[in-house]
Design an enzyme around this catalytic site. Structure first.
Site, PDB file in Angstrom:
ATOM      1  N   ARG A 123     -14.112  -6.769 -10.496  1.00  0.00           N
ATOM      2  CA  ARG A 123     -14.185  -6.040  -9.214  1.00  0.00           C
ATOM      3  C   ARG A 123     -14.954  -4.726  -9.361  1.00  0.00           C
ATOM      4  NH1 ARG A 123      -8.453  -6.275  -6.338  1.00  0.00           N
ATOM      5  NH2 ARG A 123      -9.750  -5.618  -4.594  1.00  0.00           N
ATOM      6  N   SER A 146       0.834  -1.213   0.000  1.00  0.00           N
ATOM      7  CA  SER A 146       0.000   0.000   0.000  1.00  0.00           C
ATOM      8  C   SER A 146       0.865   1.259   0.000  1.00  0.00           C
ATOM      9  CB  SER A 146      -0.876   0.044   1.259  1.00  0.00           C
ATOM     10  OG  SER A 146      -1.840  -0.962   1.215  1.00  0.00           O
ATOM     11  N   ASP A 177      -7.043  -8.146   4.698  1.00  0.00           N
ATOM     12  CA  ASP A 177      -6.176  -8.905   3.785  1.00  0.00           C
ATOM     13  C   ASP A 177      -5.570 -10.143   4.463  1.00  0.00           C
ATOM     14  OD1 ASP A 177      -6.672  -7.071   1.797  1.00  0.00           O
ATOM     15  OD2 ASP A 177      -4.824  -5.948   2.102  1.00  0.00           O
ATOM     16  N   SER A 217     -13.151   1.730   2.980  1.00  0.00           N
ATOM     17  CA  SER A 217     -12.171   1.352   1.954  1.00  0.00           C
ATOM     18  C   SER A 217     -11.155   2.462   1.775  1.00  0.00           C
ATOM     19  CB  SER A 217     -12.888   1.086   0.622  1.00  0.00           C
ATOM     20  OG  SER A 217     -11.965   1.174  -0.441  1.00  0.00           O
ATOM     21  N   GLN A 231      -8.980   2.541  -0.497  1.00  0.00           N
ATOM     22  CA  GLN A 231      -8.832   2.850  -1.926  1.00  0.00           C
ATOM     23  C   GLN A 231      -9.846   3.904  -2.339  1.00  0.00           C
ATOM     24  OE1 GLN A 231      -9.075  -1.009  -3.808  1.00  0.00           O
ATOM     25  NE2 GLN A 231      -7.036  -1.609  -3.099  1.00  0.00           N
ATOM     26  N   ARG A 285     -12.935 -14.234  -1.675  1.00  0.00           N
ATOM     27  CA  ARG A 285     -12.087 -14.969  -0.717  1.00  0.00           C
ATOM     28  C   ARG A 285     -12.884 -15.755   0.320  1.00  0.00           C
ATOM     29  NH1 ARG A 285      -7.167 -10.567  -0.082  1.00  0.00           N
ATOM     30  NH2 ARG A 285      -6.088 -11.178  -1.996  1.00  0.00           N
TER      31      ARG A 285
HETATM   32  C1  S3P Z   1      -5.594  -1.175   0.089  1.00  0.00           C
HETATM   33  C2  S3P Z   1      -6.817  -1.136   0.690  1.00  0.00           C
HETATM   34  C3  S3P Z   1      -7.629  -2.345   0.945  1.00  0.00           C
HETATM   35  C4  S3P Z   1      -6.797  -3.614   0.865  1.00  0.00           C
HETATM   36  C5  S3P Z   1      -5.912  -3.623  -0.351  1.00  0.00           C
HETATM   37  C6  S3P Z   1      -4.963  -2.440  -0.314  1.00  0.00           C
HETATM   38  C7  S3P Z   1      -4.879   0.113  -0.135  1.00  0.00           C
HETATM   39  O1  S3P Z   1      -8.666  -2.433  -0.016  1.00  0.00           O
HETATM   40  O2  S3P Z   1      -7.630  -4.751   0.875  1.00  0.00           O
HETATM   41  O3  S3P Z   1      -5.155  -4.823  -0.402  1.00  0.00           O
HETATM   42  O4  S3P Z   1      -3.678   0.087  -0.441  1.00  0.00           O
HETATM   43  O5  S3P Z   1      -5.513   1.160  -0.001  1.00  0.00           O
HETATM   44  P1  S3P Z   1     -10.042  -1.594   0.147  1.00  0.00           P
HETATM   45  O6  S3P Z   1      -9.728  -0.168   0.022  1.00  0.00           O
HETATM   46  O7  S3P Z   1     -10.904  -2.083  -0.980  1.00  0.00           O
HETATM   47  O8  S3P Z   1     -10.596  -1.974   1.478  1.00  0.00           O
END
Ligand code: S3P
Length: 429
Positions: free
Chosen positions: A122, A23, A315, A167, A169, A346
């Site tokens: 996704r 990340s 994760d 999230s 992301q 998963r």
């Molecule tokens: C991540 C956020 C998580 C995680 C992914 C990496 C990131 O996803 O599961 O492996 O780097 O911001 P989500 O934002 O969908 O929860």
């Protein structure tokens, strides 16, 4: 490629330095590209996902030099990207596509984004939806709910987005787009997701206001090039922590593990299950807490994992399922419906493959129930091209009654290219 993991004859012993956090590596390259001047990144994870981020930023006109132990990014400022002459291919990386979409929403040019078969399944509407609310023009498959999609930005406006999911992301994409607005942009989440974006934007000189479940930025702030040291990835460390916790007699030390509180759900679970885990040499690396961890084999007991703990270990659930199979009693994992939209579903992939190896468990609507302690048998299992499923299955081989053959292990290079090497170091003690 396939890999056969044999039961460990004695125990796991030794020390491993954990490779860079995925990340944080993505964010370092992305933010450095948007900064004024040069940035130097050390400890960068050269996994397939982060290399996809580098490839996309190069297509947007950024010079990125990969040297032995560092990455040098010649940032061109918030408005320095140029229209790509090719599609931007994110490969298997959800973080690349979602964070990049936030940046592309701010650009006065058009970009087309694609990914692999897993990315195509996704949900992207969670990012393209709020970006449209900010005025970005996004068009794509199923109303830009899925890849491929095309973005054209410019003239964005700030919003306060109440996200239905926790999230990082989604949060990061909106905050990055927020830098291109004349107003404040704020994201509020149902639980706190990982906060690497907020921390790293601060390192690049951007003011971010953070409260319990919200983060906000004012638009127009310039990022200034800097040096970023990436700590090790606790999500990668988890696989070795679980290995140490389930192979009788083991004692292993993992150096350089990122200990950001939004990511340490696995540490809480290990402690609550009764694992013998110690935390030493606590320090800060690149604005992130970091430590060395030592785990020794011990008896484990089951627990319930739910609520706010879930985003702090989402994760890690494939590895936690293996851990729980070796704990006495019934472990219940719930509130984890987000598992269904990861690299694979998963809930299904973990349960199907572990049941094949003799684990007594079942899937539920929002998680799984694992009855311990199971005797693991050998056999052949799939990774379904999901890095974390591949590594979780490999763990089973260490304690199975006969070898476990894991198919399609190439996917592991997405986040932990040296996984089998590190496991071998510990097996040989
Ligand atoms: C991540 C956020 C998580 C995680 C992914 C990496 C990131 O996803 O599961 O492996 O780097 O911001 P989500 O934002 O969908 O929860």
């Amino acid at each position: 490629m396939n890999e056969v993991v044999k039961p460990v004859e004695k125990k796991l012993k030794g020390t491993v330095t954990i490779p860079g956090d995925k990340s944080i590596s993505h964010r370092a390259v992305l933010f450095a590209s948007l900064a004024e001047g040069e940035s130097i990144i050390t400890g960068f994870l050269r996994g397939d996902d982060c290399l996809s981020t580098i490839a996309c930023m190069r297509k947007l006109g950024i010079q990125i030099d990969e040297e032995d132990d560092r990455i040098v990014v010649k940032g061109k400022g918030l408005n320095g990207l140029t229209e790509p002459s090719e599609v931007l291919d994110v490969g298997n990386s959800g973080t690349t596509i979602r964070l990049l979409s936030g940046v592309l929403a701010g650009q006065n040019f058009s970009s087309v984004v694609v990914g692999d078969d897993s990315i195509a399944k996704r949900p992207m509407g969670r990012v393209t939806g709020p970006l449209k609310m900010m005025n970005a023009s996004v068009d794509g498959r199923k109303n830009a709910e899925y890849t491929p999609f095309q973005l054209r930005g410019g003239n964005l406006k700030g919003i306060h987005y109440i996200s239905p999911v926790a999230s990082a992301q989604v949060k990061s994409a909106i905050l990055l787009a927020g830098l291109y607005t004349p107003e404040e942009t704020k994201v509020t989440e149902p639980s706190k997701s990982r906060d690497h974006t907020e921390r790293m934007l601060e390192s690049f000189g951007v003011d971010v206001s953070v409260t319990d479940y919200s983060a906000a930025v004012k638009g127009g702030q310039q990022l200034k090039g800097t040096s970023i040291e990436v700590p090790g990835d606790i999500s990668s460390a988890t696989f070795l922590l679980v290995a140490g916790a389930i192979v009788p007699g083991s004692e292993i030390t993992l150096e350089n593990v990122g200990m950001n509180p939004t990511r340490t759900g696995i540490i809480d679970v290990l402690h609550r299950m009764g694992a013998d885990l110690s935390i030493d040499n606590e320090r800060k690396l690149g604005g992130e807490p970091t430590a060395d961890l030592t785990i020794r084999y011990s008896n484990l007991s089951a627990m319930t994992i739910d609520g706010d703990l879930i985003p702090r270990l989402i994760d890690e659930i494939p590895a936690i399922a293996v851990l729980a199979s070796q704990a006495q009693g019934t472990t219940v994992i719930r509130d984890a419906q987000e598992l269904k939209v990861k690299e694979t579903n998963r809930i299904d992939t973990v349960v199907q493959q572990l049941v094949k190896l003799g684990v007594d468990m079942e899937a539920t609507e929002d998680g799984m129930i694992i009855h311990g302690k199971s005797t693991i048998q050998g056999g052949t299992v799939q990774s379904y091209h999901d890095h974390r499923i591949g590594m979780a299955m490999a763990l089973c081989g260490l304690i199975a009654s006969s070898p476990v053959r894991v198919e399609d292990t190439d996917a592991i290079a997405v986040s932990y290219p040296t996984f089998f090497q590190d496991l071998n170091t510990l097996t040989e003690g």
